[in-house]
Design an enzyme around this catalytic site. Structure first.
Site, PDB file in Angstrom:
ATOM      1  N   SER A 131      -3.127  -0.801  -1.144  1.00 20.46           N
ATOM      2  CA  SER A 131      -2.112  -1.098  -2.154  1.00 20.46           C
ATOM      3  C   SER A 131      -2.702  -1.381  -3.530  1.00 20.46           C
ATOM      4  CB  SER A 131      -1.333  -2.333  -1.699  1.00 20.46           C
ATOM      5  OG  SER A 131      -0.551  -2.825  -2.744  1.00 20.46           O
ATOM      6  N   GLU A 133      -1.558  -3.525  -5.273  1.00 21.50           N
ATOM      7  CA  GLU A 133      -1.500  -4.991  -5.366  1.00 21.50           C
ATOM      8  C   GLU A 133      -2.904  -5.587  -5.193  1.00 21.50           C
ATOM      9  OE1 GLU A 133       1.247  -6.721  -6.218  1.00 21.50           O
ATOM     10  OE2 GLU A 133       0.514  -8.741  -5.771  1.00 21.50           O
ATOM     11  N   TYR A 155      -0.799 -11.206   0.120  1.00 22.40           N
ATOM     12  CA  TYR A 155      -0.621  -9.812   0.540  1.00 22.40           C
ATOM     13  C   TYR A 155      -1.739  -8.931  -0.043  1.00 22.40           C
ATOM     14  CZ  TYR A 155       1.153  -5.027   0.525  1.00 22.40           C
ATOM     15  OH  TYR A 155       1.262  -3.666   0.675  1.00 22.40           O
TER      16      TYR A 155
HETATM   17  P1  NAP Z   1       8.106  -1.236   5.075  1.00 22.92           P
HETATM   18  O1  NAP Z   1       9.303  -0.421   4.780  1.00 22.92           O
HETATM   19  O2  NAP Z   1       8.173  -2.721   4.918  1.00 22.92           O
HETATM   20  O3  NAP Z   1       7.649  -0.902   6.569  1.00 22.92           O
HETATM   21  C1  NAP Z   1       6.693  -1.657   7.235  1.00 22.92           C
HETATM   22  C2  NAP Z   1       6.900  -1.491   8.725  1.00 22.92           C
HETATM   23  O4  NAP Z   1       5.904  -2.271   9.395  1.00 22.92           O
HETATM   24  C3  NAP Z   1       8.262  -1.972   9.236  1.00 22.92           C
HETATM   25  O5  NAP Z   1       8.865  -0.954   9.978  1.00 22.92           O
HETATM   26  C4  NAP Z   1       7.900  -3.155  10.122  1.00 22.92           C
HETATM   27  O6  NAP Z   1       8.665  -3.263  11.288  1.00 22.92           O
HETATM   28  C5  NAP Z   1       6.490  -2.816  10.548  1.00 22.92           C
HETATM   29  N1  NAP Z   1       5.781  -4.016  10.997  1.00 22.92           N
HETATM   30  C6  NAP Z   1       5.765  -5.241  10.445  1.00 22.92           C
HETATM   31  N2  NAP Z   1       5.057  -6.087  11.212  1.00 22.92           N
HETATM   32  C7  NAP Z   1       4.605  -5.370  12.271  1.00 22.92           C
HETATM   33  C8  NAP Z   1       3.844  -5.681  13.401  1.00 22.92           C
HETATM   34  N3  NAP Z   1       3.381  -6.904  13.616  1.00 22.92           N
HETATM   35  N4  NAP Z   1       3.584  -4.708  14.306  1.00 22.92           N
HETATM   36  C9  NAP Z   1       4.062  -3.456  14.113  1.00 22.92           C
HETATM   37  N5  NAP Z   1       4.806  -3.096  13.058  1.00 22.92           N
HETATM   38  C10 NAP Z   1       5.074  -4.046  12.137  1.00 22.92           C
HETATM   39  O7  NAP Z   1       6.868  -0.755   4.193  1.00 22.92           O
HETATM   40  P2  NAP Z   1       6.615   0.661   3.497  1.00 22.92           P
HETATM   41  O8  NAP Z   1       7.128   0.612   2.116  1.00 22.92           O
HETATM   42  O9  NAP Z   1       7.042   1.732   4.410  1.00 22.92           O
HETATM   43  O10 NAP Z   1       5.033   0.643   3.374  1.00 22.92           O
HETATM   44  C11 NAP Z   1       4.214   1.260   4.352  1.00 22.92           C
HETATM   45  C12 NAP Z   1       2.795   0.750   4.185  1.00 22.92           C
HETATM   46  O11 NAP Z   1       2.321   1.043   2.888  1.00 22.92           O
HETATM   47  C13 NAP Z   1       2.621  -0.761   4.360  1.00 22.92           C
HETATM   48  O12 NAP Z   1       1.358  -0.996   4.892  1.00 22.92           O
HETATM   49  C14 NAP Z   1       2.650  -1.269   2.936  1.00 22.92           C
HETATM   50  O13 NAP Z   1       1.989  -2.513   2.843  1.00 22.92           O
HETATM   51  C15 NAP Z   1       1.914  -0.151   2.243  1.00 22.92           C
HETATM   52  N6  NAP Z   1       2.219   0.031   0.816  1.00 22.92           N
HETATM   53  C16 NAP Z   1       3.500   0.271   0.434  1.00 22.92           C
HETATM   54  C17 NAP Z   1       3.767   0.494  -0.902  1.00 22.92           C
HETATM   55  C18 NAP Z   1       5.164   0.777  -1.404  1.00 22.92           C
HETATM   56  O14 NAP Z   1       5.364   0.729  -2.618  1.00 22.92           O
HETATM   57  N7  NAP Z   1       6.107   1.101  -0.532  1.00 22.92           N
HETATM   58  C19 NAP Z   1       2.707   0.488  -1.842  1.00 22.92           C
HETATM   59  C20 NAP Z   1       1.416   0.224  -1.399  1.00 22.92           C
HETATM   60  C21 NAP Z   1       1.181   0.021  -0.063  1.00 22.92           C
HETATM   61  P3  NAP Z   1      10.200  -3.780  11.312  1.00 22.92           P
HETATM   62  O15 NAP Z   1      10.971  -2.563  10.940  1.00 22.92           O
HETATM   63  O16 NAP Z   1      10.370  -4.221  12.717  1.00 22.92           O
HETATM   64  O17 NAP Z   1      10.278  -4.865  10.308  1.00 22.92           O
HETATM   65  O1  G4F Z   2       9.574  -4.452  -5.734  1.00 26.84           O
HETATM   66  P1  G4F Z   2       8.563  -5.520  -5.650  1.00 26.84           P
HETATM   67  O2  G4F Z   2       8.833  -6.636  -4.724  1.00 26.84           O
HETATM   68  O3  G4F Z   2       7.184  -4.799  -5.346  1.00 26.84           O
HETATM   69  P2  G4F Z   2       5.663  -5.257  -5.520  1.00 26.84           P
HETATM   70  O4  G4F Z   2       5.510  -6.717  -5.534  1.00 26.84           O
HETATM   71  O5  G4F Z   2       5.096  -4.491  -6.661  1.00 26.84           O
HETATM   72  O6  G4F Z   2       5.044  -4.735  -4.144  1.00 26.84           O
HETATM   73  C1  G4F Z   2       5.312  -3.416  -3.682  1.00 26.84           C
HETATM   74  O7  G4F Z   2       4.331  -2.560  -4.202  1.00 26.84           O
HETATM   75  C2  G4F Z   2       2.987  -2.835  -3.747  1.00 26.84           C
HETATM   76  C3  G4F Z   2       2.081  -1.816  -4.441  1.00 26.84           C
HETATM   77  O8  G4F Z   2       1.684  -2.315  -5.687  1.00 26.84           O
HETATM   78  C4  G4F Z   2       2.971  -2.692  -2.244  1.00 26.84           C
HETATM   79  F1  G4F Z   2       1.715  -2.837  -1.768  1.00 26.84           F
HETATM   80  C5  G4F Z   2       3.915  -3.697  -1.607  1.00 26.84           C
HETATM   81  O9  G4F Z   2       3.928  -3.497  -0.194  1.00 26.84           O
HETATM   82  C6  G4F Z   2       5.316  -3.450  -2.157  1.00 26.84           C
HETATM   83  O10 G4F Z   2       5.780  -2.212  -1.672  1.00 26.84           O
HETATM   84  O11 G4F Z   2       8.340  -6.153  -7.104  1.00 26.84           O
HETATM   85  C7  G4F Z   2       8.020  -5.349  -8.223  1.00 26.84           C
HETATM   86  C8  G4F Z   2       8.022  -6.207  -9.481  1.00 26.84           C
HETATM   87  C9  G4F Z   2       7.209  -7.501  -9.338  1.00 26.84           C
HETATM   88  O12 G4F Z   2       6.486  -7.708 -10.519  1.00 26.84           O
HETATM   89  C10 G4F Z   2       8.263  -8.580  -9.191  1.00 26.84           C
HETATM   90  O13 G4F Z   2       7.881  -9.863  -9.636  1.00 26.84           O
HETATM   91  O14 G4F Z   2       9.354  -6.618  -9.735  1.00 26.84           O
HETATM   92  C11 G4F Z   2       9.355  -7.999 -10.063  1.00 26.84           C
HETATM   93  N1  G4F Z   2      10.680  -8.541  -9.787  1.00 26.84           N
HETATM   94  C12 G4F Z   2      11.512  -9.061 -10.725  1.00 26.84           C
HETATM   95  N2  G4F Z   2      12.634  -9.500 -10.137  1.00 26.84           N
HETATM   96  C13 G4F Z   2      11.267  -8.650  -8.587  1.00 26.84           C
HETATM   97  C14 G4F Z   2      12.503  -9.266  -8.806  1.00 26.84           C
HETATM   98  N3  G4F Z   2      10.854  -8.273  -7.363  1.00 26.84           N
HETATM   99  C15 G4F Z   2      11.693  -8.486  -6.325  1.00 26.84           C
HETATM  100  N4  G4F Z   2      11.330  -8.089  -5.100  1.00 26.84           N
HETATM  101  N5  G4F Z   2      12.916  -9.106  -6.485  1.00 26.84           N
HETATM  102  C16 G4F Z   2      13.362  -9.501  -7.715  1.00 26.84           C
HETATM  103  O15 G4F Z   2      14.456 -10.046  -7.847  1.00 26.84           O
END
Ligand code: NAP
Ligand code: G4F
Length: 347
Positions: A131, A133, A155
């Site tokens: 990530s 992050e 995280y």
């Molecule tokens: P997501 O929608 O939150 O999906 C995560 C999945 O992991 C969910 O289905 C959840 O299951 C499962 N999970 C949680 N705890 C678990 C456990 N103990 N054992 C097995 N499965 C478990 O996340 P995503 O957006 O698809 O992201 C996929 C991956 O990319 C994650 O590793 C995330 O950290 C990483 N990532 C995402 C972003 C982004 O912007 N989306 C960016 C950077 C990295 P449940 O459905 O049961 O909750």
């Molecule tokens: O949508 P967010 O919660 O995503 P964030 O924290 O960037 O994390 C996501 O991206 C990461 C990659 O950089 C992943 F690794 C991680 O798993 C996840 O998918 O927040 C985005 C931004 C933050 O700066 C947060 O402080 O939006 C700001 N924000 C402002 N108001 C909010 C809110 N975020 C959330 N969730 N809810 C709010 O009301």
């Protein structure tokens, strides 16, 4: 027959990855079988896999990243050729509230996957989602794969630690194991706690209330000045597959190479719902309004103990070396999410 085991199947990326592979099964004359791993929860939400749950090449299996026995068993029984780890506690905002659970799932979970493969299927290709992050309070822009780790959240730290572990296993056991830096990616399967989906759902709700001349609660947000590099998850899963099929296990950044503020996302989302408005005020008094009607406002409950203010990626190497090109622009992403949530409410 190629077998692909995907963790996090009910989440956004797991579902998009499985769908992408199942849509392209014809490209694999030797056959392709997808295994999606879900954990046992009391109230399972299968909405993200509805489109392919009954596909003959798809199998749903139980497992948990916090339970090494379950991972050992799956690897032994399935003998996957590819193991794609999208499972995680992926919500940064709650990682201060449950740091141990976040590390257990996101870091120890990666060791458990790697150990299962090392013991029972060492030639399997392993991908784990890293990530942006991890980069935290960034030192330069745009950020590339060489940017130092400066995590600002439990995280981010959990993902940074897992990055080192993947490298250790790759180098110690000669495994094809990669962890790539994914900047934010969204879409219609995005969880509702993330800011983009929170905005698109609220905008749809507010639009409908306005049409029906009903009262509504304005959208409540935290730091609207944070900037993110947002892409569409469907674009990213294609790149993950390309990464897994390179000759050598090389790690890449995936990003849109643009950065936008949360405020910009809000403005565009209301625009695509056909609602006019603009930002005014400062600090906690900043509001998004149409004339005197407040559509979005600041709520201190959504601020974090430490914020990553700016993320802005550079995915040039992935584009040049993998031949990958994102297809969905920032504008298109916002439009798709808002129209999808409007359609859901109008059903
Ligand atoms: P997501 O929608 O939150 O999906 C995560 C999945 O992991 C969910 O289905 C959840 O299951 C499962 N999970 C949680 N705890 C678990 C456990 N103990 N054992 C097995 N499965 C478990 O996340 P995503 O957006 O698809 O992201 C996929 C991956 O990319 C994650 O590793 C995330 O950290 C990483 N990532 C995402 C972003 C982004 O912007 N989306 C960016 C950077 C990295 P449940 O459905 O049961 O909750
Ligand atoms: O949508 P967010 O919660 O995503 P964030 O924290 O960037 O994390 C996501 O991206 C990461 C990659 O950089 C992943 F690794 C991680 O798993 C996840 O998918 O927040 C985005 C931004 C933050 O700066 C947060 O402080 O939006 C700001 N924000 C402002 N108001 C909010 C809110 N975020 C959330 N969730 N809810 C709010 O009301």
């Amino acid at each position: 027959m190629k077998k692909v085991l995907i963790t996090g199947i009910l989440g956004q990326d797991g579902a998009n990855m499985a769908e992408y592979l199942l849509d392209n099964v014809a490209l694999y004359p030797e056959g392709l079988e997808v295994y999606g791993m879900m954990r046992r929860t009391s109230n399972v939400n299968k909405s993200n896999i509805k489109a392919f749950e009954n596909d003959p090449y798809f199998n749903l299996v139980y497992g948990d990243l916090t339970d090494g026995v379950s991972l050992d068993k799956l690897v032994k029984e399935i003998r996957p050729d590819y193991f794609i780890n999208f499972g995680a506690n992926s919500f940064v905002g709650c990682s201060w509230d449950m740091p141990l659970q976040v590390f257990d799932t996101n870091t120890l979970g990666v060791i458990r996957c790697l150990e299962a493969l090392r013991k029972f299927k060492p030639d399997c290709r392993f991908y784990s989602a890293g990530s942006s992050e991890e980069l935290g309070d960034v030192q330069y822009s745009p950020q590339d794969i060489n940017h130092p780790i400066r995590a600002r959240s439990p995280y981010g730290a959990s993902k940074a630690a897992s990055r080192h572990l993947v490298k250790v296993y790759r180098e110690s056991y000669d495994m094809f194991a990669i962890h790539s830096i994914l900047f934010n990616h969204e879409g219609v399967r995005r969880g509702e706690e993330f800011v983009t989906r929170k905005i698109s759902k609220a905008v749809a709700r507010i639009k409908l209330s306005i049409e029906k001349a009903q009262k509504f609660k304005p959208l409540q947000l935290g730091n609207v000045n944070a900037k993110r590099d947002w892409s569409d998850s469907q674009d990213f899963v294609r790149a993950v597959w390309l990464m897994l099929n390179q000759e050598e296990p090389k790690e890449y950044v995936l990003s849109s190479n643009e950065t936008h503020s949360v405020k910009e996302f809000v403005s565009l989302a209301f625009k695509y719902a056909g609602v006019n408005g603009s930002w005014s005020g400062k600090g906690m008094d900043e509001k998004f309004k149409f004339l005197d009607t407040v559509l979005a406002e600041i709520n201190k409950d959504f601020f974090r103990p430490a914020e990553v203010n700016l993320l802005y990626g550079d995915s040039t190497p992935a584009r040049e070396e993998l031949g990958w090109k994102p297809e969905i622009s920032f504008d298109k992403l916002v439009q798709r999410m808002v129209h999808h949530d409007l359609d859901l409410l109008n059903k």
